[in-house]
Scaffold this motif. Structure first.
Motif, PDB file in Angstrom:
ATOM      1  N   GLY A  34      36.030  46.095  53.589  1.00 44.99           N
ATOM      2  CA  GLY A  34      35.633  47.400  53.060  1.00 44.99           C
ATOM      3  C   GLY A  34      35.886  47.565  51.585  1.00 44.99           C
ATOM      4  O   GLY A  34      35.278  48.435  50.935  1.00 44.99           O
ATOM      5  N   ARG A  35      36.752  46.728  51.020  1.00 46.54           N
ATOM      6  CA  ARG A  35      37.188  46.914  49.633  1.00 46.54           C
ATOM      7  C   ARG A  35      36.047  46.848  48.610  1.00 46.54           C
ATOM      8  O   ARG A  35      35.998  47.660  47.687  1.00 46.54           O
ATOM      9  N   PRO A  36      35.093  45.900  48.709  1.00 43.45           N
ATOM     10  CA  PRO A  36      34.062  45.788  47.661  1.00 43.45           C
ATOM     11  C   PRO A  36      32.996  46.881  47.687  1.00 43.45           C
ATOM     12  O   PRO A  36      32.180  46.959  46.765  1.00 43.45           O
ATOM     13  N   ILE A  37      32.958  47.682  48.715  1.00 47.70           N
ATOM     14  CA  ILE A  37      31.895  48.682  48.843  1.00 47.70           C
ATOM     15  C   ILE A  37      32.020  49.731  47.745  1.00 47.70           C
ATOM     16  O   ILE A  37      33.071  50.344  47.555  1.00 47.70           O
ATOM     17  N   ALA A  38      30.945  49.931  47.020  1.00 47.77           N
ATOM     18  CA  ALA A  38      30.962  50.813  45.850  1.00 47.77           C
ATOM     19  C   ALA A  38      30.968  52.280  46.247  1.00 47.77           C
ATOM     20  O   ALA A  38      30.527  52.665  47.332  1.00 47.77           O
ATOM     21  N   ASN A  39      31.484  53.097  45.350  1.00 46.77           N
ATOM     22  CA  ASN A  39      31.394  54.562  45.431  1.00 46.77           C
ATOM     23  C   ASN A  39      32.130  55.155  46.631  1.00 46.77           C
ATOM     24  O   ASN A  39      31.677  56.127  47.227  1.00 46.77           O
ATOM     25  N   GLN A  40      33.290  54.582  46.953  1.00 45.90           N
ATOM     26  CA  GLN A  40      34.105  55.152  48.025  1.00 45.90           C
ATOM     27  C   GLN A  40      35.432  55.684  47.497  1.00 45.90           C
ATOM     28  O   GLN A  40      36.300  56.078  48.277  1.00 45.90           O
ATOM     29  N   GLN A  41      35.586  55.709  46.176  1.00 46.89           N
ATOM     30  CA  GLN A  41      36.880  56.101  45.600  1.00 46.89           C
ATOM     31  C   GLN A  41      37.083  57.605  45.535  1.00 46.89           C
ATOM     32  O   GLN A  41      38.147  58.071  45.134  1.00 46.89           O
ATOM     33  N   LEU A  48      28.453  66.806  45.124  1.00 47.87           N
ATOM     34  CA  LEU A  48      28.215  66.097  46.376  1.00 47.87           C
ATOM     35  C   LEU A  48      29.572  65.863  47.029  1.00 47.87           C
ATOM     36  O   LEU A  48      30.479  65.308  46.401  1.00 47.87           O
ATOM     37  N   PHE A  49      29.717  66.282  48.278  1.00 46.13           N
ATOM     38  CA  PHE A  49      31.006  66.191  48.966  1.00 46.13           C
ATOM     39  C   PHE A  49      30.829  65.486  50.294  1.00 46.13           C
ATOM     40  O   PHE A  49      29.937  65.813  51.081  1.00 46.13           O
ATOM     41  N   GLY A  50      31.695  64.498  50.556  1.00 49.04           N
ATOM     42  CA  GLY A  50      31.675  63.786  51.823  1.00 49.04           C
ATOM     43  C   GLY A  50      32.624  64.408  52.822  1.00 49.04           C
ATOM     44  O   GLY A  50      33.817  64.562  52.546  1.00 49.04           O
ATOM     45  N   THR A  51      32.136  64.766  53.975  1.00 47.50           N
ATOM     46  CA  THR A  51      32.942  65.414  55.009  1.00 47.50           C
ATOM     47  C   THR A  51      33.303  64.418  56.101  1.00 47.50           C
ATOM     48  O   THR A  51      32.791  63.294  56.149  1.00 47.50           O
ATOM     49  N   ILE A  52      34.178  64.841  56.975  1.00 49.38           N
ATOM     50  CA  ILE A  52      34.445  64.127  58.220  1.00 49.38           C
ATOM     51  C   ILE A  52      34.352  65.178  59.309  1.00 49.38           C
ATOM     52  O   ILE A  52      34.890  66.278  59.179  1.00 49.38           O
ATOM     53  N   HIS A  53      33.631  64.878  60.367  1.00 47.83           N
ATOM     54  CA  HIS A  53      33.247  65.907  61.333  1.00 47.83           C
ATOM     55  C   HIS A  53      34.336  66.159  62.375  1.00 47.83           C
ATOM     56  O   HIS A  53      34.156  65.935  63.579  1.00 47.83           O
ATOM     57  N   LEU A 101      41.461  56.562  56.997  1.00 50.73           N
ATOM     58  CA  LEU A 101      40.591  55.898  56.021  1.00 50.73           C
ATOM     59  C   LEU A 101      39.933  56.928  55.117  1.00 50.73           C
ATOM     60  O   LEU A 101      39.789  56.717  53.907  1.00 50.73           O
ATOM     61  N   TYR A 102      39.527  58.038  55.693  1.00 52.79           N
ATOM     62  CA  TYR A 102      38.908  59.128  54.929  1.00 52.79           C
ATOM     63  C   TYR A 102      39.890  59.679  53.904  1.00 52.79           C
ATOM     64  O   TYR A 102      39.558  59.834  52.720  1.00 52.79           O
ATOM     65  N   LEU A 103      41.105  59.982  54.334  1.00 54.81           N
ATOM     66  CA  LEU A 103      42.095  60.547  53.428  1.00 54.81           C
ATOM     67  C   LEU A 103      42.477  59.573  52.318  1.00 54.81           C
ATOM     68  O   LEU A 103      42.765  59.985  51.191  1.00 54.81           O
ATOM     69  N   ALA A 104      42.453  58.276  52.632  1.00 55.75           N
ATOM     70  CA  ALA A 104      42.823  57.256  51.649  1.00 55.75           C
ATOM     71  C   ALA A 104      41.661  56.839  50.765  1.00 55.75           C
ATOM     72  O   ALA A 104      41.820  55.954  49.918  1.00 55.75           O
ATOM     73  N   ARG A 105      40.502  57.464  50.949  1.00 61.66           N
ATOM     74  CA  ARG A 105      39.297  57.083  50.187  1.00 61.66           C
ATOM     75  C   ARG A 105      38.983  55.611  50.398  1.00 61.66           C
ATOM     76  O   ARG A 105      38.638  54.879  49.475  1.00 61.66           O
ATOM     77  N   ALA A 113      27.075  68.960  51.081  1.00 60.39           N
ATOM     78  CA  ALA A 113      28.150  68.451  51.936  1.00 60.39           C
ATOM     79  C   ALA A 113      27.548  67.714  53.124  1.00 60.39           C
ATOM     80  O   ALA A 113      26.856  68.320  53.954  1.00 60.39           O
ATOM     81  N   VAL A 114      27.794  66.403  53.192  1.00 60.87           N
ATOM     82  CA  VAL A 114      27.297  65.575  54.297  1.00 60.87           C
ATOM     83  C   VAL A 114      28.402  64.607  54.700  1.00 60.87           C
ATOM     84  O   VAL A 114      29.377  64.417  53.973  1.00 60.87           O
ATOM     85  N   GLY A 115      28.250  63.959  55.824  1.00 61.27           N
ATOM     86  CA  GLY A 115      29.255  63.016  56.291  1.00 61.27           C
ATOM     87  C   GLY A 115      29.573  61.960  55.250  1.00 61.27           C
ATOM     88  O   GLY A 115      28.688  61.454  54.559  1.00 61.27           O
ATOM     89  N   ALA A 116      30.848  61.612  55.132  1.00 62.01           N
ATOM     90  CA  ALA A 116      31.306  60.717  54.071  1.00 62.01           C
ATOM     91  C   ALA A 116      30.657  59.340  54.139  1.00 62.01           C
ATOM     92  O   ALA A 116      30.515  58.672  53.101  1.00 62.01           O
ATOM     93  N   LEU A 117      30.248  58.880  55.310  1.00 66.06           N
ATOM     94  CA  LEU A 117      29.600  57.575  55.403  1.00 66.06           C
ATOM     95  C   LEU A 117      28.270  57.538  54.661  1.00 66.06           C
ATOM     96  O   LEU A 117      27.748  56.457  54.399  1.00 66.06           O
ATOM     97  N   HIS A 118      27.715  58.702  54.333  1.00 67.64           N
ATOM     98  CA  HIS A 118      26.441  58.738  53.617  1.00 67.64           C
ATOM     99  C   HIS A 118      26.601  58.580  52.106  1.00 67.64           C
ATOM    100  O   HIS A 118      25.606  58.479  51.395  1.00 67.64           O
TER     101      HIS A 118
END
Length: 349
Positions: free
Chosen positions: A67-74, A90-95, A264-268, A322-327
């Motif tokens: 998961g580390r190399p995936i861009a724009n998850q910080q 733009l805000f990523g949520t968790i449902h 994982l969500y809380l840790a970005r 605001a949409v799910g963080a995986l997006h």
């Protein structure tokens, strides 16, 4: 006179199946919001991924490294800007309903309260809308040919699914007719989350919608309920079966899985979510490649739809999306797609 849909099935069953199935994408919170509020119970799973650091350190390291190399998850909150326009966000949520996420950060509150409009995945999650969407999507939800769920999985797995759905208070008399994706999404909601929803707790997405409406900020949807059902049903049947095998195998640890994803969500570090799911599929004896179909139908294609529908809103400036963080992350996530559309997108929180 029986309370039925136009297809003749009991409306109560349709509503219950729909509310359970799409809880993974935040709809059940709207149903729970109708109930009397009670003090939230302290109910939490154990972080499955953290547990791997003890039971299987090599797998734990591989998942995080994948998961580390995936861009724009910080970040979860991003500023979206273009010259001459008021900044958008733009805000990523968790449902989920967990208080660790439903209590909005100061940065999110400031961006939301200053918005001209708010856009979420779906706005109308009323019981009537849910029942209508399910009735119209009956062919996506149930088999209409010779196929039956109990012929696609082992008898042991089918029995375990029946037991798990019974615990979730979902009628199992029609389980054989349900397509695998429906059962998978029902099983995605664990006992702790169901307890919270029953007590009137709201998922993060609904918290955002309620706050916007309380401040008379218009709320619009980027998708419809029907479109989300179609996306899930578009996963090839063989891949649906593999995803269901995994859900059944870990049906007694759903809260633990939810806690892992929340951490994982809380840790970005949301980029590790799908590698973690692939690991669970391997452990369940399922084909981990099936996650590719899930990603294509439930993330990639929907990202493009959301981008297309968000652009007219962004062109006016001052919108909070605001949409799910995986997006959000990766080369085909909304952060990258909005940059490709000519916006400057920078991390905030």
């Amino acid at each position: 006179m029986p309370n039925t849909t136009s297809s003749g099935r009991p409306r109560a069953l349709w509503a219950l199946l729909l509310s359970a199935a799409i809880a993974h994408v935040a709809f059940e919170g709207a149903v729970a919001a109708r109930k009397a509020k009670q003090p939230p119970a302290v109910c939490r799973g154990e972080d499955m991924l953290a547990g791997l650091s003890v039971t299987d350190p090599a797998a734990h390291g591989r998942i995080l490294e994948s998961g580390r190399p995936i861009a724009n998850q910080q970040a979860l909150l991003w500023r979206v800007e273009r010259a001459g326009l008021a900044p958008s966000h733009l805000f990523g949520t968790i449902h989920v309903t967990d208080g660790r996420v439903s209590t909005l950060s100061p940065a999110v509150v400031a961006a939301l309260d200053q918005a001209r409009a708010v856009a979420v995945e779906v706005t109308d999650v009323s019981p009537d809308a849910a029942g209508k969407a399910m009735a119209e999507a009956s062919a996506l939800v149930t088999f209409t040919d010779h196929q039956r769920l109990d012929r696609l999985i082992t008898p042991e797995a089918f029995q375990k699914a029946q037991t798990a759905l019974g615990r979730a208070r979902v009628p199992t008399t029609s389980l054989r007719q349900l397509k695998p994706w429906v059962v998978t999404l029902i099983l995605a909601v664990g006992p702790c989350e169901r307890t919270a929803l029953d007590r009137g707790a709201k998922v993060l997405d609904q918290v955002i919608v309620d706050r916007a409406r309380a401040r008379k900020i218009p709320v619009v949807g980027l998708e419809t309920l029907g479109e989300q059902l179609q996306a899930a049903a578009a996963i090839p049947l063989a891949d649906q079966v593999e995803l269901l095998k995994t859900a059944i195998a870990f049906s007694d640890r759903t809260d633990d899985l939810s806690e892992a994803l929340l951490q994982l969500y809380l840790a970005r570090r949301i980029g590790a979510a799908l590698p973690f799911q692939s690991h669970l599929m391997e452990q369940a004896g399922a084909r981990p490649e099936a996650i590719t179909a899930f990603r294509r139908e439930m993330i990639e294609k929907r990202n493009r739809t959301m981008r297309t529908r968000a652009l007219p809103l962004l062109a006016k400036g001052g919108v909070f999306i605001a949409v799910g963080a995986l997006h959000l992350p990766d080369a085909d996530g909304l952060v990258a797609l909005l940059r490709d559309a000519g916006y400057t997108v920078t991390s905030v929180d």
